[in-house]
Design a protein around this motif. Structure first.
Motif, PDB file in Angstrom:
ATOM      1  N   LYS A   1       2.953   4.873   1.371  1.00  0.00           N
ATOM      2  CA  LYS A   1       2.285   6.192   1.322  1.00  0.00           C
ATOM      3  C   LYS A   1       1.626   6.509   2.667  1.00  0.00           C
ATOM      4  CE  LYS A   1       1.174   6.469  -3.533  1.00  0.00           C
ATOM      5  NZ  LYS A   1       0.224   5.720  -4.325  1.00  0.00           N
ATOM      6  N   ASN A   2       0.929   5.535   3.209  1.00  0.00           N
ATOM      7  CA  ASN A   2       0.253   5.728   4.498  1.00  0.00           C
ATOM      8  C   ASN A   2       1.231   6.087   5.594  1.00  0.00           C
ATOM      9  OD1 ASN A   2      -2.357   5.438   3.832  1.00  0.00           O
ATOM     10  ND2 ASN A   2      -2.402   3.209   4.121  1.00  0.00           N
ATOM     11  N   LYS A   3       2.369   5.393   5.565  1.00  0.00           N
ATOM     12  CA  LYS A   3       3.385   5.657   6.582  1.00  0.00           C
ATOM     13  C   LYS A   3       3.855   7.111   6.484  1.00  0.00           C
ATOM     14  CE  LYS A   3       7.310   3.343   7.009  1.00  0.00           C
ATOM     15  NZ  LYS A   3       8.351   2.388   7.354  1.00  0.00           N
ATOM     16  N   GLU A   4       4.082   7.554   5.259  1.00  0.00           N
ATOM     17  CA  GLU A   4       4.541   8.936   5.062  1.00  0.00           C
ATOM     18  C   GLU A   4       3.477   9.922   5.566  1.00  0.00           C
ATOM     19  OE1 GLU A   4       7.434   7.933   1.289  1.00  0.00           O
ATOM     20  OE2 GLU A   4       5.488   8.865   0.919  1.00  0.00           O
ATOM     21  N   LYS A   5       2.208   9.568   5.271  1.00  0.00           N
ATOM     22  CA  LYS A   5       1.103  10.457   5.671  1.00  0.00           C
ATOM     23  C   LYS A   5       1.034  10.594   7.190  1.00  0.00           C
ATOM     24  CE  LYS A   5      -2.476   9.590   2.563  1.00  0.00           C
ATOM     25  NZ  LYS A   5      -3.686   8.802   2.529  1.00  0.00           N
ATOM     26  N   GLN A   6       1.353   9.542   7.899  1.00  0.00           N
ATOM     27  CA  GLN A   6       1.244   9.578   9.361  1.00  0.00           C
ATOM     28  C   GLN A   6       2.197  10.581   9.996  1.00  0.00           C
ATOM     29  OE1 GLN A   6       1.319   5.638  11.096  1.00  0.00           O
ATOM     30  NE2 GLN A   6      -0.046   4.890   9.511  1.00  0.00           N
ATOM     31  N   GLY A   7       3.241  10.977   9.282  1.00  0.00           N
ATOM     32  CA  GLY A   7       4.123  12.048   9.730  1.00  0.00           C
ATOM     33  C   GLY A   7       5.016  11.694  10.922  1.00  0.00           C
TER      34      GLY A   7
ATOM     35  N   GLN B   1       1.198  -3.263  -5.160  1.00  0.00           N
ATOM     36  CA  GLN B   1       0.232  -2.195  -4.915  1.00  0.00           C
ATOM     37  C   GLN B   1       0.028  -2.016  -3.400  1.00  0.00           C
ATOM     38  OE1 GLN B   1      -0.889  -0.223  -7.323  1.00  0.00           O
ATOM     39  NE2 GLN B   1      -1.786   0.939  -5.620  1.00  0.00           N
ATOM     40  N   LYS B   2      -0.093  -3.147  -2.718  1.00  0.00           N
ATOM     41  CA  LYS B   2      -0.310  -3.119  -1.263  1.00  0.00           C
ATOM     42  C   LYS B   2       0.884  -2.422  -0.564  1.00  0.00           C
ATOM     43  CE  LYS B   2      -0.472  -6.605   1.883  1.00  0.00           C
ATOM     44  NZ  LYS B   2      -0.477  -8.018   2.180  1.00  0.00           N
ATOM     45  N   ILE B   3       2.082  -2.741  -1.026  1.00  0.00           N
ATOM     46  CA  ILE B   3       3.280  -2.151  -0.398  1.00  0.00           C
ATOM     47  C   ILE B   3       3.345  -0.645  -0.671  1.00  0.00           C
ATOM     48  CG2 ILE B   3       5.811  -2.172  -0.351  1.00  0.00           C
ATOM     49  CD1 ILE B   3       5.686  -5.158  -0.942  1.00  0.00           C
ATOM     50  N   ASN B   4       2.998  -0.263  -1.905  1.00  0.00           N
ATOM     51  CA  ASN B   4       3.004   1.175  -2.226  1.00  0.00           C
ATOM     52  C   ASN B   4       2.048   1.936  -1.310  1.00  0.00           C
ATOM     53  OD1 ASN B   4       4.929   1.043  -4.155  1.00  0.00           O
ATOM     54  ND2 ASN B   4       3.481   0.743  -5.850  1.00  0.00           N
TER      55      ASN B   4
ATOM     56  N   GLY C   1       3.817 -11.208 -11.618  1.00  0.00           N
ATOM     57  CA  GLY C   1       2.916 -12.066 -10.834  1.00  0.00           C
ATOM     58  C   GLY C   1       2.706 -11.540  -9.414  1.00  0.00           C
ATOM     59  N   PHE C   2       3.482 -10.495  -9.038  1.00  0.00           N
ATOM     60  CA  PHE C   2       3.386  -9.978  -7.661  1.00  0.00           C
ATOM     61  C   PHE C   2       2.851  -8.540  -7.641  1.00  0.00           C
ATOM     62  CE2 PHE C   2       6.113 -13.570  -7.511  1.00  0.00           C
ATOM     63  CZ  PHE C   2       5.835 -14.184  -6.298  1.00  0.00           C
TER      64      PHE C   2
ATOM     65  N   LYS D   1      10.005 -12.730   1.647  1.00  0.00           N
ATOM     66  CA  LYS D   1      10.460 -13.083   0.290  1.00  0.00           C
ATOM     67  C   LYS D   1       9.478 -12.532  -0.742  1.00  0.00           C
ATOM     68  CE  LYS D   1      13.072 -17.378   0.807  1.00  0.00           C
ATOM     69  NZ  LYS D   1      13.082 -18.815   0.581  1.00  0.00           N
ATOM     70  N   ILE D   2       8.178 -12.703  -0.453  1.00  0.00           N
ATOM     71  CA  ILE D   2       7.146 -12.250  -1.392  1.00  0.00           C
ATOM     72  C   ILE D   2       7.184 -10.727  -1.534  1.00  0.00           C
ATOM     73  CG2 ILE D   2       4.617 -12.077  -1.668  1.00  0.00           C
ATOM     74  CD1 ILE D   2       4.563 -15.000  -0.531  1.00  0.00           C
ATOM     75  N   ALA D   3       7.356 -10.047  -0.401  1.00  0.00           N
ATOM     76  CA  ALA D   3       7.413  -8.576  -0.448  1.00  0.00           C
ATOM     77  C   ALA D   3       8.624  -8.121  -1.265  1.00  0.00           C
ATOM     78  CB  ALA D   3       7.466  -8.014   0.963  1.00  0.00           C
ATOM     79  N   THR D   4       9.740  -8.837  -1.140  1.00  0.00           N
ATOM     80  CA  THR D   4      10.927  -8.461  -1.930  1.00  0.00           C
ATOM     81  C   THR D   4      10.642  -8.623  -3.421  1.00  0.00           C
ATOM     82  OG1 THR D   4      12.325  -9.200  -0.126  1.00  0.00           O
ATOM     83  CG2 THR D   4      13.414  -8.888  -2.242  1.00  0.00           C
ATOM     84  N   TYR D   5      10.015  -9.752  -3.777  1.00  0.00           N
ATOM     85  CA  TYR D   5       9.666  -9.955  -5.196  1.00  0.00           C
ATOM     86  C   TYR D   5       8.832  -8.777  -5.691  1.00  0.00           C
ATOM     87  CZ  TYR D   5      10.967 -14.924  -4.707  1.00  0.00           C
ATOM     88  OH  TYR D   5      11.635 -16.087  -4.495  1.00  0.00           O
ATOM     89  N   ALA D   6       7.839  -8.405  -4.876  1.00  0.00           N
ATOM     90  CA  ALA D   6       6.945  -7.322  -5.291  1.00  0.00           C
ATOM     91  C   ALA D   6       7.719  -6.014  -5.442  1.00  0.00           C
ATOM     92  CB  ALA D   6       5.820  -7.172  -4.273  1.00  0.00           C
TER      93      ALA D   6
END
Ligand code: PA5
Length: 460
Positions: free
Chosen positions: A448-454, A441-444, A435-436, A424-429
């Protein structure tokens, strides 16, 4: 009673050498008693209000239904906007009973899928449709987005009386939606404080839409009340909720971490869906009552007989022995059809002729039960003599009590759902709620990291 529990195939026998013995059930009495005492004790301090629901006061609901029938153009369709415990019970009760009588129509919008909106809007006559927004917290993103959508839609079409076309079921004081009710004057109903979402079908949450479509809600509660009496029995052999709880706990201890509920009836499929949420959210817990990590739970699966015989049963019979099964069966169908005798000389099909579909369906249920038992797979059957309000009410109460007992025997809190919060919190963000920002920022960074891992392939 119109409902029967046959737990023969949960017990040790020639076919089930690792089944639970009567003696083990007997020995479990102390554990069950402990859970039962905790249940009674907690009842006074925690949101365990489902215990009192068979005595629920339905006057306000009935007045509302009466008022509707006096409208110049009464509403004849209801659309529930809710999710999880604020939707699954409504669907389950309606679909279980809708072949028994000529009911008004119920639709449930329990997602945020635009195609589902399209389907509902294509099917209803907006002029005669009432919308019931249900959310205990009054803040759930899925339900609030639907509320805002439908309010806008209705307001445009019926600026004079749009408020009469939406009723809201929410906490009596807390939450954003209650504030809206107070400020804007929508008709409202209550989710009692002490009843958790997935235990709330026998409150205004499920009873309003049920009464609206024409289901006898007094009979639903009567069935629950009769079942409560049985579930209050100290003697485990007379208490069906204790039998379900203790046997399932023992099988979990044997590594049977999957519980398959398989109704042999399309009408009961949504009841298995309701059970799926109840069992999963209540028992799937990381910590026990002392805060120790336990990662416990039993994964509930729903399957449909006879359809899934051609999809799942191969796995059930020959696959890993990690499952315990519950069949739901209806003995007498109100509507039935005879299979015609079109090829009397052909042995391939003439055995089916002059039989009914319900006979074939129930024979297939027994056949699967037999196959599973012979394959050493524990199973039980809940048989509905006929589908009616009382038997559905009884079933609901039975599983609510069994879930609580199982939870307390596992020494966990069956009433919370902390694991749902992270999502729920991640969806809000992700949706940029104020307030989230930190989570956002953490999700972004995570994306990005996931994309970098290829490790992401383009497939089309
Ligand atoms: O059992 C529960 O508490 C949950 O499944 C809720 O019913 C679900 O999350 C919907 O919550 P709410 O009624 O607050 O919108």
């Amino acid at each position: 009673m119109n409902l029967m529990l046959d737990y023969t195939n949960l017990l040790k026998s020639k076919n089930l050498p690792k089944g639970i013995s009567l003696c083990e059930l007997e020995n479990g009495k102390a554990l069950v008693k402990q859970a039962f005492d905790l249940f009674k004790l907690k009842k006074n301090n925690e949101p365990l209000g489902f215990y009192d629901l068979p005595d629920y006061d339905t006057k306000i609901i009935k007045n509302f239904i009466n008022k509707n029938s006096q409208r110049k153009k009464p509403f004849n369709t209801i659309v529930v906007l809710g999710i999880g415990g604020s939707a699954l019970g409504n669907k389950a009760v309606y679909n279980a009973l809708r072949h028994q009588k000529n009911l008004n129509k119920l639709y449930v919008y329990d997602n945020v899928d635009p195609y589902l909106w399209q389907d509902i809007l294509d099917n209803i006559n907006i002029e005669t449709t009432l919308f019931n927004v249900i959310t205990k917290s009054g803040t759930t993103a899925e339900t609030m987005s639907s509320f805002m959508f439908i309010m806008n839609f209705i307001k445009e079409k019926f600026p004079q009386d749009y408020k009469e076309r939406i009723v809201i079921t929410t906490d009596k004081e807390k939450g954003f939606l209650r504030q809206i009710v107070q400020k804007e004057g929508f008709e409202s109903f209550i989710v009692p404080d002490d009843v958790g979402g997935r235990f709330s079908v026998l409150t205004d949450v499920g009873l309003l839409s049920s009464a609206f479509v024409g289901i006898d809600i007094d009979a639903l509660l009567k069935g629950a009340k009769k079942m409560r009496k049985l579930c209050d029995e100290n003697d485990i052999f007379k208490n069906p909720a204790m039998i379900i709880a203790l046997t399932h706990l023992r099988y979990m201890n044997q590594g049977k971490n999957i519980s398959v509920m398989m109704p042999y009836s399309n009408a009961l499929y949504d009841l298995a869906d309701w059970y799926r949420q109840l069992w999963a959210e209540s028992l799937g817990k990381k910590v026990d009552l002392e805060g120790k990590e336990v990662f416990t739970g039993q994964t509930p699966i729903k399957a449909l007989g006879a359809t899934d015989q051609h999809s799942q049963v191969q796995l059930y019979v020959e696959g890993p022995k990690d499952k315990v099964f519950t069949f739901l069966m209806v003995e007498n169908y109100k509507i039935d059809f005879t299979i015609p005798n079109i090829y009397p000389e052909r042995a391939e099909v003439n055995y089916l002729s002059n039989s009914t579909f319900s006979k074939l369906l129930n024979s297939e249920c027994i056949a699967t039960e037999l196959a599973l038992t012979e394959a050493n797979c524990p199973n039980m059957t809940i048989k509905f003599k006929t589908l009616n309000e009382e038997s559905i009410g009884a079933f609901i109460y039975l599983y609510e009590a069994a879930t609580i007992f199982t939870g307390y025997m596992l020494n966990i809190n069956p009433l919370n759902q902390p694991g749902v919060e992270a999502g729920k919190i991640a969806t809000y963000a992700l949706m940029n709620k104020k307030g989230f920002e930190e989570t956002s920022q953490k999700i972004n960074n995570y994306i990005k990291n996931k994309e970098k891992q290829g490790n992401i392939l383009c497939l089309n």
